[in-house]
Design a protein around this motif. Structure first.
Motif, PDB file in Angstrom:
ATOM      1  N   LEU A  10       0.832  -1.204   0.000  1.00  9.06           N
ATOM      2  CA  LEU A  10       0.000   0.000   0.000  1.00  9.06           C
ATOM      3  C   LEU A  10       0.869   1.258   0.000  1.00  9.06           C
ATOM      4  CD1 LEU A  10      -2.725  -1.058   2.614  1.00  9.06           C
ATOM      5  CD2 LEU A  10      -2.991  -0.904   0.129  1.00  9.06           C
ATOM      6  N   ALA A  11       1.998   1.201   0.723  1.00 13.45           N
ATOM      7  CA  ALA A  11       2.882   2.364   0.798  1.00 13.45           C
ATOM      8  C   ALA A  11       3.480   2.701  -0.560  1.00 13.45           C
ATOM      9  CB  ALA A  11       3.990   2.121   1.821  1.00 13.45           C
ATOM     10  N   LEU A  12       3.717   1.690  -1.393  1.00  8.72           N
ATOM     11  CA  LEU A  12       4.291   1.938  -2.717  1.00  8.72           C
ATOM     12  C   LEU A  12       3.380   2.808  -3.576  1.00  8.72           C
ATOM     13  CD1 LEU A  12       5.802  -1.569  -3.596  1.00  8.72           C
ATOM     14  CD2 LEU A  12       7.040   0.528  -3.006  1.00  8.72           C
ATOM     15  N   CYS A  13       2.088   2.746  -3.306  1.00  3.96           N
ATOM     16  CA  CYS A  13       1.139   3.554  -4.084  1.00  3.96           C
ATOM     17  C   CYS A  13       1.299   5.049  -3.808  1.00  3.96           C
ATOM     18  CB  CYS A  13      -0.297   3.129  -3.776  1.00  3.96           C
ATOM     19  SG  CYS A  13      -0.662   1.412  -4.189  1.00  3.96           S
ATOM     20  N   SER A  14       2.008   5.394  -2.737  1.00  2.14           N
ATOM     21  CA  SER A  14       2.227   6.811  -2.442  1.00  2.14           C
ATOM     22  C   SER A  14       3.315   7.413  -3.320  1.00  2.14           C
ATOM     23  CB  SER A  14       2.595   6.995  -0.964  1.00  2.14           C
ATOM     24  OG  SER A  14       3.844   6.382  -0.674  1.00  2.14           O
ATOM     25  N   LEU A  15       4.053   6.581  -4.049  1.00  6.77           N
ATOM     26  CA  LEU A  15       5.125   7.094  -4.889  1.00  6.77           C
ATOM     27  C   LEU A  15       4.586   7.891  -6.068  1.00  6.77           C
ATOM     28  CD1 LEU A  15       7.496   3.982  -4.943  1.00  6.77           C
ATOM     29  CD2 LEU A  15       7.683   6.040  -3.534  1.00  6.77           C
ATOM     30  N   GLY A  16       3.339   7.655  -6.435  1.00  2.00           N
ATOM     31  CA  GLY A  16       2.770   8.363  -7.578  1.00  2.00           C
ATOM     32  C   GLY A  16       1.959   9.582  -7.220  1.00  2.00           C
ATOM     33  N   LEU A  17       2.199  10.166  -6.051  1.00  2.00           N
ATOM     34  CA  LEU A  17       1.420  11.329  -5.622  1.00  2.00           C
ATOM     35  C   LEU A  17       1.648  12.519  -6.548  1.00  2.00           C
ATOM     36  CD1 LEU A  17       1.796  11.438  -1.728  1.00  2.00           C
ATOM     37  CD2 LEU A  17      -0.303  11.086  -2.995  1.00  2.00           C
ATOM     38  N   VAL A  19       4.528   2.698  13.152  1.00  2.00           N
ATOM     39  CA  VAL A  19       3.643   3.837  12.901  1.00  2.00           C
ATOM     40  C   VAL A  19       4.035   4.547  11.603  1.00  2.00           C
ATOM     41  CG1 VAL A  19       2.883   6.073  13.772  1.00  2.00           C
ATOM     42  CG2 VAL A  19       3.112   4.168  15.334  1.00  2.00           C
ATOM     43  N   VAL A  20       5.316   4.656  11.325  1.00  2.00           N
ATOM     44  CA  VAL A  20       5.762   5.274  10.075  1.00  2.00           C
ATOM     45  C   VAL A  20       5.311   4.437   8.878  1.00  2.00           C
ATOM     46  CG1 VAL A  20       7.789   5.904   8.713  1.00  2.00           C
ATOM     47  CG2 VAL A  20       7.715   6.444  11.148  1.00  2.00           C
ATOM     48  N   VAL A  21       5.435   3.121   8.996  1.00  2.00           N
ATOM     49  CA  VAL A  21       4.951   2.237   7.928  1.00  2.00           C
ATOM     50  C   VAL A  21       3.452   2.426   7.733  1.00  2.00           C
ATOM     51  CG1 VAL A  21       4.552  -0.182   7.327  1.00  2.00           C
ATOM     52  CG2 VAL A  21       6.780   0.533   8.202  1.00  2.00           C
ATOM     53  N   SER A  22       2.729   2.532   8.828  1.00  2.00           N
ATOM     54  CA  SER A  22       1.286   2.751   8.765  1.00  2.00           C
ATOM     55  C   SER A  22       0.960   4.059   8.054  1.00  2.00           C
ATOM     56  CB  SER A  22       0.701   2.756  10.180  1.00  2.00           C
ATOM     57  OG  SER A  22      -0.671   3.052  10.164  1.00  2.00           O
ATOM     58  N   TYR A  23       1.747   5.093   8.307  1.00  2.00           N
ATOM     59  CA  TYR A  23       1.515   6.395   7.655  1.00  2.00           C
ATOM     60  C   TYR A  23       1.657   6.282   6.140  1.00  2.00           C
ATOM     61  CZ  TYR A  23       2.920  10.865   5.651  1.00  2.00           C
ATOM     62  OH  TYR A  23       3.053  11.947   4.825  1.00  2.00           O
ATOM     63  N   LEU A  33      -0.995  11.299  12.241  1.00  2.00           N
ATOM     64  CA  LEU A  33      -0.978   9.833  12.309  1.00  2.00           C
ATOM     65  C   LEU A  33       0.096   9.310  13.254  1.00  2.00           C
ATOM     66  CD1 LEU A  33      -1.760   8.609   8.685  1.00  2.00           C
ATOM     67  CD2 LEU A  33      -3.145   8.398  10.736  1.00  2.00           C
ATOM     68  N   VAL A  34       1.250   9.930  13.264  1.00  2.00           N
ATOM     69  CA  VAL A  34       2.287   9.479  14.200  1.00  2.00           C
ATOM     70  C   VAL A  34       1.850   9.752  15.634  1.00  2.00           C
ATOM     71  CG1 VAL A  34       4.633   9.887  15.005  1.00  2.00           C
ATOM     72  CG2 VAL A  34       4.190   9.654  12.568  1.00  2.00           C
ATOM     73  N   ALA A  35       1.313  10.949  15.866  1.00  2.00           N
ATOM     74  CA  ALA A  35       0.902  11.304  17.229  1.00  2.00           C
ATOM     75  C   ALA A  35      -0.293  10.481  17.687  1.00  2.00           C
ATOM     76  CB  ALA A  35       0.567  12.796  17.295  1.00  2.00           C
ATOM     77  N   LEU A  36      -1.314  10.350  16.817  1.00  2.00           N
ATOM     78  CA  LEU A  36      -2.514   9.610  17.201  1.00  2.00           C
ATOM     79  C   LEU A  36      -2.304   8.101  17.087  1.00  2.00           C
ATOM     80  CD1 LEU A  36      -5.183  11.828  15.410  1.00  2.00           C
ATOM     81  CD2 LEU A  36      -4.675  11.762  17.852  1.00  2.00           C
ATOM     82  N   GLY A  37      -1.551   7.680  16.072  1.00  2.00           N
ATOM     83  CA  GLY A  37      -1.327   6.249  15.888  1.00  2.00           C
ATOM     84  C   GLY A  37      -0.527   5.624  17.013  1.00  2.00           C
ATOM     85  N   ILE A  38       0.412   6.383  17.563  1.00  2.00           N
ATOM     86  CA  ILE A  38       1.208   5.843  18.667  1.00  2.00           C
ATOM     87  C   ILE A  38       0.360   5.659  19.911  1.00  2.00           C
ATOM     88  CG2 ILE A  38       2.043   7.905  19.876  1.00  2.00           C
ATOM     89  CD1 ILE A  38       4.250   5.069  18.528  1.00  2.00           C
ATOM     90  N   ASP A  39      -0.803   6.348  19.946  1.00  2.00           N
ATOM     91  CA  ASP A  39      -1.743   6.205  21.060  1.00  2.00           C
ATOM     92  C   ASP A  39      -2.055   4.746  21.359  1.00  2.00           C
ATOM     93  OD1 ASP A  39      -2.198   8.703  21.977  1.00  2.00           O
ATOM     94  OD2 ASP A  39      -4.311   8.760  21.474  1.00  2.00           O
ATOM     95  N   TYR A  40      -2.455   4.030  20.322  1.00  2.00           N
ATOM     96  CA  TYR A  40      -2.928   2.665  20.518  1.00  2.00           C
ATOM     97  C   TYR A  40      -1.784   1.719  20.880  1.00  2.00           C
ATOM     98  CZ  TYR A  40      -6.813   4.925  18.318  1.00  2.00           C
ATOM     99  OH  TYR A  40      -7.807   5.817  18.028  1.00  2.00           O
ATOM    100  N   LEU A  44      -7.395   3.334  10.901  1.00  2.00           N
ATOM    101  CA  LEU A  44      -7.955   1.993  10.694  1.00  2.00           C
ATOM    102  C   LEU A  44      -6.853   0.971  10.440  1.00  2.00           C
ATOM    103  CD1 LEU A  44     -11.089   2.805   8.494  1.00  2.00           C
ATOM    104  CD2 LEU A  44     -11.030   2.182  10.915  1.00  2.00           C
ATOM    105  N   ILE A  45      -5.869   1.328   9.612  1.00  2.00           N
ATOM    106  CA  ILE A  45      -4.743   0.411   9.366  1.00  2.00           C
ATOM    107  C   ILE A  45      -3.988   0.149  10.658  1.00  2.00           C
ATOM    108  CG2 ILE A  45      -2.489   0.224   8.233  1.00  2.00           C
ATOM    109  CD1 ILE A  45      -3.686   1.690   5.838  1.00  2.00           C
ATOM    110  N   ASP A  46      -3.774   1.194  11.419  1.00  2.00           N
ATOM    111  CA  ASP A  46      -3.041   1.039  12.674  1.00  2.00           C
ATOM    112  C   ASP A  46      -3.827   0.191  13.676  1.00  2.00           C
ATOM    113  OD1 ASP A  46      -0.468   2.364  13.807  1.00  2.00           O
ATOM    114  OD2 ASP A  46      -1.888   2.407  15.464  1.00  2.00           O
ATOM    115  N   THR A  47      -5.153   0.378  13.703  1.00  2.00           N
ATOM    116  CA  THR A  47      -5.989  -0.330  14.677  1.00  2.00           C
ATOM    117  C   THR A  47      -6.120  -1.806  14.351  1.00  2.00           C
ATOM    118  OG1 THR A  47      -7.248   1.684  15.104  1.00  2.00           O
ATOM    119  CG2 THR A  47      -8.265  -0.391  15.762  1.00  2.00           C
TER     120      THR A  47
END
Length: 702
Positions: free
Chosen positions: A382-389, A541-545, A577-584, A650-653
């Motif tokens: 999924l992260a690879l799809c961000s390369l085409g932004l 968390v970075v991977v999740s972002y 996402l880093v701040a909120l994702g690290i919550d869980y 959702l990915i993080d959870t």
């Protein structure tokens, strides 16, 4: 910390303290309620609120104040048709010019009708006073009524230009806070009803969030009024969603622990005090991490990003205060019946069997290495799809549904030089004005240059340069760069602002992202007393972002049909996402650490996963749903931010916290806690003799 928590928990959970807390909050809300309603008064809606600090385009906006006592803002009326416009159309335009003269700024003239080269369009420029956005919006509405009235067949009329863009944005932001509050509140109430399956319990976290909202708005107003805190309509709208999201998360964690303790304690006051002591460190660490992460946005150069971060810190702190004070007090005052029909009884066995999460834990434990590699493969794909932004949104792409100002800009670009309605502004010394005019006219991409005016003291001259490209196109930005090189002055306007935002965003990513990672890492090291575990959690968390960014990009391109991604999304999405994702991860690992100290590492990981699975999943759904509200907003940038944060949570959870983190912890074994004391505890053997809180917990379980 433990002594502080002991004393703090005794107040909202105490027999007398609960009434004291309730009284303090009621007094505070009544005293601050009026201030909360004034937040809109301190919002900065000027162009500089969304520009980088010290940017050349922002300096131009400041210098323009020297040229006039009244702030003028042009509205551009465009009349167009499929064929060359005839006498009927020209007569309509002249009649409208007479009507527009009554709406123009005092002492200013409405321009003559300007014909396009293809004779299919006419343009009229009306100078308006731009001091109050509400007045501008009202004037634009009246101009649109005039332009629409009695138009001959085949003649299209639109009112655009900077004044109309401001009016359309004002209309959007004017209803933004109310829309967000209603939609977010409704979603949170529905999810709480489904989570608790109680017709009563949902009221208490909702009421606590309401208390937090009043305190947040009043606190933000006071800081903006007396401490120079930057607040803009966008950050104000996000603020309430953030309070709802994080506040409800903390409420879910506290209430879940309170329910457990009610089975162990006959006195509900003792149960609440125990719940606060045990869930307090995780909640405090979570809120601290989110607040510190958002505070890092204070180092951004773009004013709107700084506003989003600093205002968010106030929201998180106020949400935390409400959830550890007024919520416990309200729950203890009400008694056990608030859990009806599933009222926890003293002495009844605590429900430890959670079949779904037990199956998940066993599946992960059976093949931990395969589990984390598989989850990493999914998130990596999924992260690879961000390369085409495709980065950047043009002015015509800011809204989900095109307002009239955008349609007008498209019509102007089709029949006139694209920058005719919104020229670049050049501020030079009057002594250099002639030379700057010649240099600007000789610049590639400049269609026309004229002198607009001088300051009362005659020191500065304002030039207007019509560009070939649309104001936020790459061609226009290249022309602005050339103008800045060739003219000895300041170059501003929409094209210059777009260029400055793009440059500042690249800088902010390089500065803020490493700072956020470092700060969050230090908080995790302090909390977990480990180095390996924080590094692993931060990496997940970075991977999740990046997975969220890639997934969002797929949706933007193939479902939403967005032409690009706003420049603010990578930075704001990362910080949130880093701040909120690290919550869980904090919620999970705090419980795992507690269990591992008693039962050993492997069992501690599985017990922590099973015991927190339900509450963390509920919290993730609530937070994701609150940010999903942004997807329905008319502003594309806010909709995109909502998508990225919602998908990332959702990915993080459901993947990172459920599979990847437990699998990595099990695969690493006790080394996961290195170099802390838990790294010396066996994977399955008993821990060293527990002390303090662990001893007390064992006695209570007995």
């Amino acid at each position: 910390m433990r002594a502080w928590l002991e004393r703090g928990a005794a107040v909202p959970g105490g027999r007398r303290g609960k009434w004291l807390v309730l009284a303090i909050w009621l007094i505070a809300v009544m005293a601050l309620g009026a201030l909360a309603g004034k937040l809109g008064e301190v919002q900065d809606t000027s162009a500089n609120a969304f520009l980088p600090r010290g940017a050349e385009s922002a300096r131009v906006n400041t210098e323009l104040e020297k040229f006039r006592t009244d702030e003028l803002m042009p509205a551009v009326v465009v009349y167009s048709g499929q064929d060359a416009l005839g006498e009927d159309a020209r007569a309509k335009v002249e009649a409208d010019r007479t009507a527009f003269a009554k709406l123009a700024a005092k002492g200013e003239q409405v321009s003559p009708a300007i014909a396009s080269k293809d004779h299919k369009a006419l343009m009229v420029v009306v100078p308006l006073l731009g001091e109050e956005q509400a007045d501008v919006a009202d004037t634009i509405d009246r101009m649109r009524d005039v332009a629409d009235a009695h138009a001959p067949p085949g003649l299209d009329t639109q009112v655009g230009g900077p004044a109309a863009s401001i009016a359309d944005a004002f209309t959007v932001f004017g209803s933004l806070d109310g829309t967000l509050m209603m939609a977010t509140g409704l979603i949170v109430v529905i999810l709480l009803l489904l989570t608790y399956r109680s017709p009563v319990l949902w009221l208490f976290p909702t009421l606590a969030v309401a208390f937090a909202s009043v305190l947040t708005q009043a606190g933000t107003y006071l800081f903006a009024k007396y401490a120079g805190l930057p607040v803009d309509p966008q950050s104000s709208g996000v603020l309430m969603v953030l309070v709802f999201g994080v506040g409800t998360d903390y409420a879910l964690l506290l209430i879940a622990r309170y329910r457990e303790e009610l089975h162990r304690h006959e006195d509900r006051h003792e149960a609440m005090q125990a719940a606060l002591r045990r869930s307090g460190p995780a909640i405090l660490a979570s809120a601290g991490t989110v607040a510190v992460g958002l505070a890092c946005l204070g180092f951004a150069t773009i004013n709107s990003s700084r506003s989003m971060g600093l205002v968010g810190v106030i929201g998180v702190i106020c949400g935390l205060l409400a959830m550890i004070t007024i919520l416990p007090a309200l729950l203890v005052i009400a008694g056990r019946w608030v859990f009806w029909p599933l009222v926890p009884r003293h002495g009844a066995a605590v429900r430890t069997s959670r079949p779904f999460w037990e199956r998940v834990g066993k599946s992960v434990a059976a093949r931990p290495r395969r589990s984390w590699i598989a989850s990493l493969a999914v998130t990596g794909a999924l992260a690879l799809c961000s390369l085409g932004l495709d980065m950047g949104l043009s002015q015509t792409d800011w809204f989900q549904t095109k307002p009239e100002s955008v349609v007008a800009q498209e019509k102007l670009s089709a029949h006139f030089p694209s920058g005719a309605a919104d020229p670049a502004t050049i501020i030079v010394k009057t002594s250099d004005a002639d030379e700057a005019t010649r240099a600007a006219k000789a610049t590639k991409g400049v269609v026309e240059v004229k002198t607009v005016g001088r300051t009362p003291n005659g020191e500065l001259t304002q030039l207007s340069a019509v560009l070939e490209g649309t104001p936020d196109s790459e061609a226009a930005k290249n022309t602005v760069e050339a103008l800045r090189e060739k003219t000895d002055g300041l170059v501003g306007g929409t094209a210059a602002q777009a260029l400055d935002k793009e440059t500042a965003t690249a800088r902010d990513l390089k500065v803020v992202v490493p700072l956020v990672l470092l700060v969050v890492l230090l908080v995790l090291v302090w909390l977990l007393r480990s180095l390996v575990a924080p590094l692993v959690l931060l990496a997940t968390v970075v991977v999740s972002y990046f997975a969220a960014l890639g997934t969002s990009n797929l949706i933007f391109e193939n479902v939403m049909d967005y032409p690009g991604v706003d420049w603010s999304i990578p930075l704001l999405g990362f910080v949130f996402l880093v701040a909120l994702g690290i919550d869980y991860n904090i919620f999970l690992m705090h419980r795992v650490k507690e269990e591992a100290a008693v039962h050993g590492h492997d069992k501690g990981v599985l017990t922590g996963l099973v015991s927190t699975g339900g509450v963390i999943t509920s919290a993730g759904l609530v937070l994701a749903a609150t940010f999903a509200v942004f997807a329905g907003l008319p502003l594309v940038a806010m909709a995109q931010m909502g998508f990225v944060v919602c998908i990332g949570v959702l990915i993080d959870t459901f993947l990172v916290r459920t599979v990847m983190v437990p699998a990595l912890a099990l695969d690493l074994g006790p080394r996961f806690w290195a170099p802390g004391a838990l790294s010396k505890v066996g994977a399955s053997g008993p821990a060293p003799e527990p002390s303090g809180a662990v001893k007390e917990r064992e006695l209570e379980n007995v």
